[in-house]
Design an enzyme around this catalytic site. Structure first.
Site, PDB file in Angstrom:
ATOM      1  N   GLU A  84      38.859  44.601  31.004  1.00  0.00           N
ATOM      2  CA  GLU A  84      38.071  44.022  32.093  1.00  0.00           C
ATOM      3  C   GLU A  84      37.436  45.128  32.936  1.00  0.00           C
ATOM      4  O   GLU A  84      36.276  45.058  33.337  1.00  0.00           O
ATOM      5  CB  GLU A  84      38.981  43.139  32.951  1.00  0.00           C
ATOM      6  CG  GLU A  84      38.257  42.515  34.116  1.00  0.00           C
ATOM      7  CD  GLU A  84      39.141  41.566  34.916  1.00  0.00           C
ATOM      8  OE1 GLU A  84      40.050  40.954  34.334  1.00  0.00           O
ATOM      9  OE2 GLU A  84      38.916  41.459  36.130  1.00  0.00           O
ATOM     10  N   GLY A 126      39.375  43.972  40.628  1.00  0.00           N
ATOM     11  CA  GLY A 126      40.227  45.046  41.140  1.00  0.00           C
ATOM     12  C   GLY A 126      39.409  45.934  42.056  1.00  0.00           C
ATOM     13  O   GLY A 126      38.490  46.625  41.591  1.00  0.00           O
TER      14      GLY A 126
HETATM   15  C1  FAD Z   1      31.267  36.894  43.652  1.00  0.00           C
HETATM   16  C2  FAD Z   1      32.736  36.857  43.344  1.00  0.00           C
HETATM   17  C3  FAD Z   1      33.151  36.438  42.087  1.00  0.00           C
HETATM   18  C4  FAD Z   1      34.514  36.375  41.792  1.00  0.00           C
HETATM   19  N1  FAD Z   1      34.926  35.855  40.582  1.00  0.00           N
HETATM   20  C5  FAD Z   1      36.233  35.595  40.384  1.00  0.00           C
HETATM   21  C6  FAD Z   1      36.683  34.875  39.224  1.00  0.00           C
HETATM   22  O1  FAD Z   1      35.894  34.514  38.350  1.00  0.00           O
HETATM   23  N2  FAD Z   1      37.992  34.570  39.112  1.00  0.00           N
HETATM   24  C7  FAD Z   1      38.909  34.962  40.048  1.00  0.00           C
HETATM   25  O2  FAD Z   1      40.095  34.660  39.873  1.00  0.00           O
HETATM   26  N3  FAD Z   1      38.526  35.658  41.151  1.00  0.00           N
HETATM   27  C8  FAD Z   1      37.221  35.970  41.345  1.00  0.00           C
HETATM   28  N4  FAD Z   1      36.818  36.643  42.473  1.00  0.00           N
HETATM   29  C9  FAD Z   1      37.820  37.099  43.424  1.00  0.00           C
HETATM   30  C10 FAD Z   1      38.005  38.608  43.444  1.00  0.00           C
HETATM   31  O3  FAD Z   1      38.655  39.010  42.267  1.00  0.00           O
HETATM   32  C11 FAD Z   1      38.774  38.966  44.730  1.00  0.00           C
HETATM   33  O4  FAD Z   1      37.875  38.778  45.813  1.00  0.00           O
HETATM   34  C12 FAD Z   1      39.300  40.388  44.695  1.00  0.00           C
HETATM   35  O5  FAD Z   1      40.372  40.492  43.787  1.00  0.00           O
HETATM   36  C13 FAD Z   1      39.811  40.862  46.072  1.00  0.00           C
HETATM   37  O6  FAD Z   1      40.703  39.940  46.600  1.00  0.00           O
HETATM   38  P1  FAD Z   1      40.495  39.379  48.090  1.00  0.00           P
HETATM   39  O7  FAD Z   1      39.080  38.945  48.214  1.00  0.00           O
HETATM   40  O8  FAD Z   1      41.556  38.384  48.371  1.00  0.00           O
HETATM   41  O9  FAD Z   1      40.695  40.644  49.038  1.00  0.00           O
HETATM   42  P2  FAD Z   1      42.093  41.148  49.626  1.00  0.00           P
HETATM   43  O10 FAD Z   1      43.094  41.232  48.548  1.00  0.00           O
HETATM   44  O11 FAD Z   1      42.405  40.342  50.829  1.00  0.00           O
HETATM   45  O12 FAD Z   1      41.700  42.624  50.078  1.00  0.00           O
HETATM   46  C14 FAD Z   1      41.060  42.924  51.340  1.00  0.00           C
HETATM   47  C15 FAD Z   1      40.928  44.446  51.443  1.00  0.00           C
HETATM   48  O13 FAD Z   1      42.231  45.029  51.440  1.00  0.00           O
HETATM   49  C16 FAD Z   1      42.310  46.005  50.405  1.00  0.00           C
HETATM   50  N5  FAD Z   1      43.657  46.056  49.810  1.00  0.00           N
HETATM   51  C17 FAD Z   1      44.366  45.041  49.261  1.00  0.00           C
HETATM   52  N6  FAD Z   1      45.531  45.501  48.778  1.00  0.00           N
HETATM   53  C18 FAD Z   1      45.565  46.826  49.020  1.00  0.00           C
HETATM   54  C19 FAD Z   1      46.508  47.878  48.761  1.00  0.00           C
HETATM   55  N7  FAD Z   1      47.647  47.644  48.096  1.00  0.00           N
HETATM   56  N8  FAD Z   1      46.208  49.131  49.182  1.00  0.00           N
HETATM   57  C20 FAD Z   1      45.039  49.387  49.826  1.00  0.00           C
HETATM   58  N9  FAD Z   1      44.114  48.440  50.101  1.00  0.00           N
HETATM   59  C21 FAD Z   1      44.360  47.186  49.710  1.00  0.00           C
HETATM   60  C22 FAD Z   1      41.285  45.559  49.366  1.00  0.00           C
HETATM   61  O14 FAD Z   1      40.892  46.632  48.542  1.00  0.00           O
HETATM   62  C23 FAD Z   1      40.160  45.051  50.253  1.00  0.00           C
HETATM   63  O15 FAD Z   1      39.380  46.124  50.691  1.00  0.00           O
HETATM   64  C24 FAD Z   1      35.471  36.764  42.768  1.00  0.00           C
HETATM   65  C25 FAD Z   1      35.045  37.217  44.028  1.00  0.00           C
HETATM   66  C26 FAD Z   1      33.697  37.246  44.317  1.00  0.00           C
HETATM   67  C27 FAD Z   1      33.276  37.662  45.706  1.00  0.00           C
END
Ligand code: FAD
Length: 387
Positions: free
Chosen positions: A241, A363
């Site tokens: 991926e 990721g």
């Molecule tokens: C257009 C779009 C398409 C998508 N398509 C899919 C899909 O098809 N299927 C699906 O399942 N998901 C999908 N997603 C979801 C996407 O995979 C998540 O948005 C992404 O994994 C980040 O998760 P979150 O948005 O909850 O951010 P969060 O996990 O809340 O993170 C917020 C911030 O904190 C940081 N952070 C989190 N953990 C840590 C750590 N351990 N150390 C340091 N920093 C950290 C992150 O890097 C980020 O900057 C999509 C999202 C978008 C916007």
């Protein structure tokens, strides 16, 4: 720098892919952006051309092509001549392999032929309102009710969320941190509903939606892979991926570079082309250098992946570097367009907006840095355990 990983048959395939995107996809882009979703017919057309799930066995209608370079070519040509909302790679290479590798013979027989023809469109639903980077927060749950599984919960940000006919849903099946399983939820199942197509700052032609599961009775034969092994199954697919993402982000940077090279040679200020200012030439020199370095690394990763030797940390480095590079390149290129670059009619404005998500999904950059740092032995979790 010349690339040396492609043979003649790859170049022939590149020509075919290019003409498919130029003739069938590019002309629809504006309309798809306005409607916020691509036409289903695009998948049928790609299926007719044999471009979907090319890796699948011939017995299911696939081409049995395991060589990742063909998908890399599709991704690269898509960035130049396609429309990002037409997320063929999500369908073919990010979701399809879950069925191909985890499915039973019966499941493959049941689902793959229509995925290969484009009649069925795929999505994967992992993310929830309270669980993105950290999948241990997943609350959607499935209970074993004897003759079926009962699925309850919701997902968000799902790509192909409106179009999808088959959705691989990750659900909690055990209270332990990694107690997850994968289920195939099909369009039309009672209790399976979708929210509106979410409005986004970029990727305007791509449908992204919430999904709701209210007492969905999932047949026993729709469990994908082993019960409670979902977490490890997800991890298994992550290196590919991330490589897919890296190929895509680098190709997007290339496309931004090309349109800007052309634009700056035509546009004039102070009696000369923008491209002739030393600042512009140096920016292009910097971008070209970084993209060539990145391409050499990506091509090596592709060949390692073909040999089954791509490591999780190299895939993470590729994803991290190329998504950050795409961000820098699209930003510099927009700057070189001046005010026109801010206008929707100029492709660079969309490339800039689309690039912003590359550092977040599949990721985030921060998670990629975590993986790379851990591979260096820098893992505070291990330290606290040994104290
Ligand atoms: C257009 C779009 C398409 C998508 N398509 C899919 C899909 O098809 N299927 C699906 O399942 N998901 C999908 N997603 C979801 C996407 O995979 C998540 O948005 C992404 O994994 C980040 O998760 P979150 O948005 O909850 O951010 P969060 O996990 O809340 O993170 C917020 C911030 O904190 C940081 N952070 C989190 N953990 C840590 C750590 N351990 N150390 C340091 N920093 C950290 C992150 O890097 C980020 O900057 C999509 C999202 C978008 C916007």
């Amino acid at each position: 720098m010349d690339r040396n990983i492609f043979e003649d048959e790859h170049e022939m395939f590149r020509d075919a892919a290019r003409s498919f995107y130029k003739n069938e996809v590019m002309p629809q882009g504006e309309r798809w952006r306005e409607q916020g979703i691509v036409d289903r017919e695009a998948y049928l057309q790609a299926g007719e051309q044999g471009m979907l799930l090319m890796w699948a066995d011939e017995q299911y209608g696939g081409a049995g092509v395991q060589d990742f370079r063909y998908e890399q070519i599709l991704i690269e040509e898509m960035a130049r001549y396609g429309e990002p909302g037409f997320f063929m790679t999500l369908h073919s290479r990010l979701v399809g392999p879950y069925i191909g590798e985890l499915g039973t013979d019966e499941q493959k027989q049941r689902w793959l032929p229509k995925c290969i023809s484009g009649e069925h469109i795929l999505a994967v639903a992992i993310t929830e309102a309270g669980a993105g980077s950290d999948v241990s927060g997943i609350r959607t749950k499935a209970e074993d009710k004897g003759d079926h599984y009962l699925l309850n919960g919701s997902k968000t940000f799902i790509s192909n969320g409106i179009l999808a006919d088959l959705v691989i849903v990750v659900a909690r099946t055990d209270t332990s941190r990694h107690g997850l399983s994968l289920f195939v939820v099909e369009r039309g199942m009672d209790g399976f509903e979708r929210g509106d197509n979410l409005k986004k700052m970029g990727l305007k032609s791509q449908d992204t939606a919430e999904m709701f599961f209210n007492d969905v009775k999932v047949p026993k034969e729709n469990l994908l892979g082993e019960w409670n092994r979902g977490f490890y199954q997800l991890m298994h697919f992550l290196a590919e991926e991330r490589l897919i993402g890296a190929c895509q982000y680098l190709a997007n940077a290339e496309a931004a570079f090309e349109v800007t090279l052309e634009y700056t040679q035509e546009r004039k200020a102070f009696g000369q082309a923008i491209a002739d200012f030393q600042n512009t030439r140096f920016k292009f020199a910097d971008m070209r250098t970084q993209m060539d370095m990145a391409q050499a690394f990506i091509d090596r990763c592709v060949m390692d992946h073909n040999d089954g030797e791509l490591s999780a940390e190299d895939a993470a480095k590729a994803k991290l570097f190329c998504s950050e590079l795409e961000g820098r390149v699209t930003d510099e290129c927009l700057q070189l367009h001046g005010g026109n670059g801010f206008m929707d009619e100029y492709p660079i404005s969309r490339m800039y907006a689309n690039a912003r998500i590359s550092r977040i999904y599949a990721g985030s950059s921060e998670i990629m840095r975590e993986i790379i740092a851990r591979s260096l032995g820098l893992d505070p979790r291990k330290k606290s355990k040994s104290v």
